[in-house]
Design a protein around this motif. Structure first.
Motif, short mmCIF file in Angstrom:
data_model
loop_
_atom_site.label_atom_id
_atom_site.label_comp_id
_atom_site.label_asym_id
_atom_site.label_seq_id
_atom_site.Cartn_x
_atom_site.Cartn_y
_atom_site.Cartn_z
N HIS A 73 41.34 -14.00 5.70
CA HIS A 73 42.41 -13.41 5.43
C HIS A 73 42.33 -12.36 4.52
O HIS A 73 43.31 -11.62 5.66
CB HIS A 73 43.13 -14.43 4.43
CG HIS A 73 44.22 -14.24 4.32
ND1 HIS A 73 45.04 -14.14 4.14
CD2 HIS A 73 43.93 -13.89 3.18
CE1 HIS A 73 46.31 -13.63 3.70
NE2 HIS A 73 45.60 -13.12 2.53
N ASP B 223 44.33 -16.80 -0.25
CA ASP B 223 44.82 -16.92 0.60
C ASP B 223 43.38 -17.04 1.95
O ASP B 223 44.01 -17.66 3.06
CB ASP B 223 44.98 -15.83 1.13
CG ASP B 223 46.00 -15.72 0.36
OD1 ASP B 223 46.83 -16.55 -0.77
OD2 ASP B 223 47.43 -14.32 0.52
N HIS C 296 45.53 -8.55 -2.09
CA HIS C 296 47.29 -7.84 -1.69
C HIS C 296 48.91 -8.14 -2.88
O HIS C 296 47.99 -8.76 -3.45
CB HIS C 296 47.80 -9.13 -0.61
CG HIS C 296 47.29 -8.75 1.14
ND1 HIS C 296 46.81 -10.19 1.48
CD2 HIS C 296 46.64 -7.98 0.99
CE1 HIS C 296 46.50 -9.85 2.42
NE2 HIS C 296 46.25 -8.51 1.73
N HIS D 211 42.48 -11.15 -4.22
CA HIS D 211 42.42 -9.74 -3.20
C HIS D 211 43.31 -9.36 -3.66
O HIS D 211 43.43 -9.23 -5.03
CB HIS D 211 42.33 -10.55 -1.94
CG HIS D 211 43.80 -11.41 -1.57
ND1 HIS D 211 44.48 -11.86 -2.77
CD2 HIS D 211 43.85 -10.70 -0.27
CE1 HIS D 211 45.04 -12.92 -2.13
NE2 HIS D 211 45.22 -12.28 -0.83
ZN LIG Z 1 47.12 -12.29 0.94
#
Ligand SMILES: [Zn+2]
Length: 287
Positions: A145, A164, A69, A67
């Protein structure tokens, strides 16, 4: 030094010492390696690169970014020859959020000054598979998430890299609680699943996976019920904080105590959402 674990014949996990126990994975095959996520600081990802070169005598051919992040994507520039794979939404979110945040982070933290964002160019939506060296990795969309999360299932050795979707406490403040429920249930449905590599923290062993996922689903119910009760009693943030991490059956010291922050952020997000929904309903009733 990074913490390194061999979780099966061809799978390794590397855990960050510098930030929130983030995990990255390596699948090693005769046709090269697949790197699943990178670590928060390039100096840590460089250790993975050295391990692949010196110990495995191999190279990273693909990077799967689970992802957008920051703590999972900041090391991809260290492997310029590797193809980067991610969810369609991850690419958009990296352009919109991760890139401007990196510009700020680089000013504040010299350890990040060399980081260049690499965007995924091979994009998936619901499900895709990667064949390499006779092995199959199944990439599945797993929102909750965040909207752009991918799980990576190493089918041949029954190891799930859950990103996550699974953490030492469920964390949906940047995502959606119902999507997370759905994604956790989808993990429970994987047949013959063995170990699970969480996005952060220790690897979950075969014998404990079902129980832990049950606790995560119970946590989501508990938090939801608490937020609704606080709202019904016209309470505010103070009342929200009355439900502690320990009340929910989790250790408050996990991830060096970061779990407490995550828990409060979960409740604050859900509170804002439920309050908004309630106001919409009241407006509709008046109109
Ligand atoms: Zn994350």
């Amino acid at each position: 030094m990074l913490r390194r674990e061999r979780v099966s014949d061809h799978a390794y996990v590397f855990r960050s010492n510098l930030y929130a126990h983030v995990n990255a994975g390596i699948i090693a095959t005769d046709e090269g390696c697949v790197l699943i996520d990178t670590l928060p600081f390039p100096q840590e990802t460089a250790e993975i690169k050295r391990f692949v070169q010196d110990r495995l005598r191999s190279e990273v051919r693909y990077i799967i970014l689970t992802h957008s992040h920051a703590d999972h994507v900041y090391g991809a520039h260290l492997f310029p020859q590797a193809e980067v794979i991610g969810h369609l939404l991850a690419r958009d979110m990296m352009i919109k959020h991760t890139r401007p945040a990196l510009t700020e982070a680089r000013k504040k933290n010299p350890a990040l000054s060399s980081v260049l964002l690499r965007l995924p160019t091979l994009l998936t939506e619901e499900e895709a598979a990667l064949r390499i060296g006779g092995f199959t990795l199944v990439l599945r969309h797993s929102p909750g998430h965040a909207p752009d999360v991918l799980n990576v299932y190493f089918k041949d050795e029954k190891i799930l890299f859950a990103s996550d979707t699974i953490m030492p406490i469920p964390f949906f403040a940047n995502g959606n609680i119902n999507d997370l429920r759905h994604s956790l249930r989808a993990v429970l449905e994987i047949p013959r699943l063995e170990d699970v590599v969480q996005g952060h923290g220790p690897v979950l062993l075969r014998g404990e996976v079902r129980e832990i996922l049950g606790e995560h689903l119970a946590y989501l119910d508990r938090v939801e019920a608490h937020v609704d009760e606080v709202l019904a009693n016209k309470g505010g943030k103070k009342e929200l904080a009355r439900l502690s991490v320990e009340d929910c059956g989790f250790s408050a010291t996990a991830l060096d105590g970061l779990v407490q922050k995550l828990h409060l952020a979960n409740m604050a997000t859900l509170y804002a959402l439920r309050r908004h929904q309630l106001l919409q309903k009241q407006k509709a009733a008046v109109a």
